[in-house]
Design an enzyme around this catalytic site. Structure first.
Site, PDB file in Angstrom:
ATOM      1  N   GLU A 199       6.446  -2.526  -3.036  1.00  0.00           N
ATOM      2  CA  GLU A 199       6.015  -3.030  -1.731  1.00  0.00           C
ATOM      3  C   GLU A 199       7.012  -2.644  -0.636  1.00  0.00           C
ATOM      4  O   GLU A 199       6.617  -2.304   0.479  1.00  0.00           O
ATOM      5  CB  GLU A 199       5.855  -4.558  -1.765  1.00  0.00           C
ATOM      6  N   CYS A 217       7.198 -10.302  -5.679  1.00  0.00           N
ATOM      7  CA  CYS A 217       8.337 -11.185  -5.939  1.00  0.00           C
ATOM      8  C   CYS A 217       8.690 -11.941  -4.657  1.00  0.00           C
ATOM      9  O   CYS A 217       8.156 -11.657  -3.582  1.00  0.00           O
ATOM     10  CB  CYS A 217       9.531 -10.374  -6.443  1.00  0.00           C
ATOM     11  N   CYS A 233       9.983  -9.696  -1.761  1.00  0.00           N
ATOM     12  CA  CYS A 233       8.905  -8.933  -1.129  1.00  0.00           C
ATOM     13  C   CYS A 233       8.025  -9.838  -0.268  1.00  0.00           C
ATOM     14  O   CYS A 233       7.599  -9.442   0.818  1.00  0.00           O
ATOM     15  CB  CYS A 233       8.068  -8.221  -2.177  1.00  0.00           C
TER      16      CYS A 233
END
Length: 122
Positions: free
Chosen positions: A51, A83, A86
């Site tokens: 990402e 996560c 991110c």
């Protein structure tokens, strides 16, 4: 749900993720409909998630806003939620982006209830 976006990330994960250096693919949809894709970069010193690589790749292609984003794991793991890091970065860069999680897309803010908003402290 943006099935074309999920398939773009899944195709990248199937065809470009080999070994332990690249294990996740991400795809994002720009406001004009373009799809931008990227891979993570694993290294023993750490490395950016797919990402985060996607944010830089999009900017390099002149895309400074994303409407929807998804991450897909290699070895047919399917959609993988972002996560915590991110989630925070996505919120700071694109506060209205929708993140595909499982079979649905949700606003990134819903993934970080009562979150810290970096822009509020600049």
């Amino acid at each position: 749900m943006d099935h074309e976006l999920v398939e773009a990330a899944a195709h990248l994960a199937r065809t470009r993720c080999h070994g332990d250096r690249h294990t996740m693919a991400a795809a994002g949809r720009a406001p004009d409909g373009r799809i931008v894709t990227a891979l993570n970069a694993c290294h023993f010193t750490g490395g950016p998630c797919a990402e985060l690589v996607l944010i830089g790749t999009a900017a390099a292609q002149g895309v400074y806003d994303l409407r929807t984003i998804v991450a897909v794991g290699d070895r047919d793991r399917g959609v993988v939620p972002p996560c915590g890091r991110c989630r925070q970065v996505l919120l700071d860069y694109f506060p209205t982006v929708e993140v595909i999680v499982g079979e649905r897309a949700v606003p990134v803010a819903d993934l970080l209830p009562e979150s810290y908003v970096w822009a509020d402290h600049q």
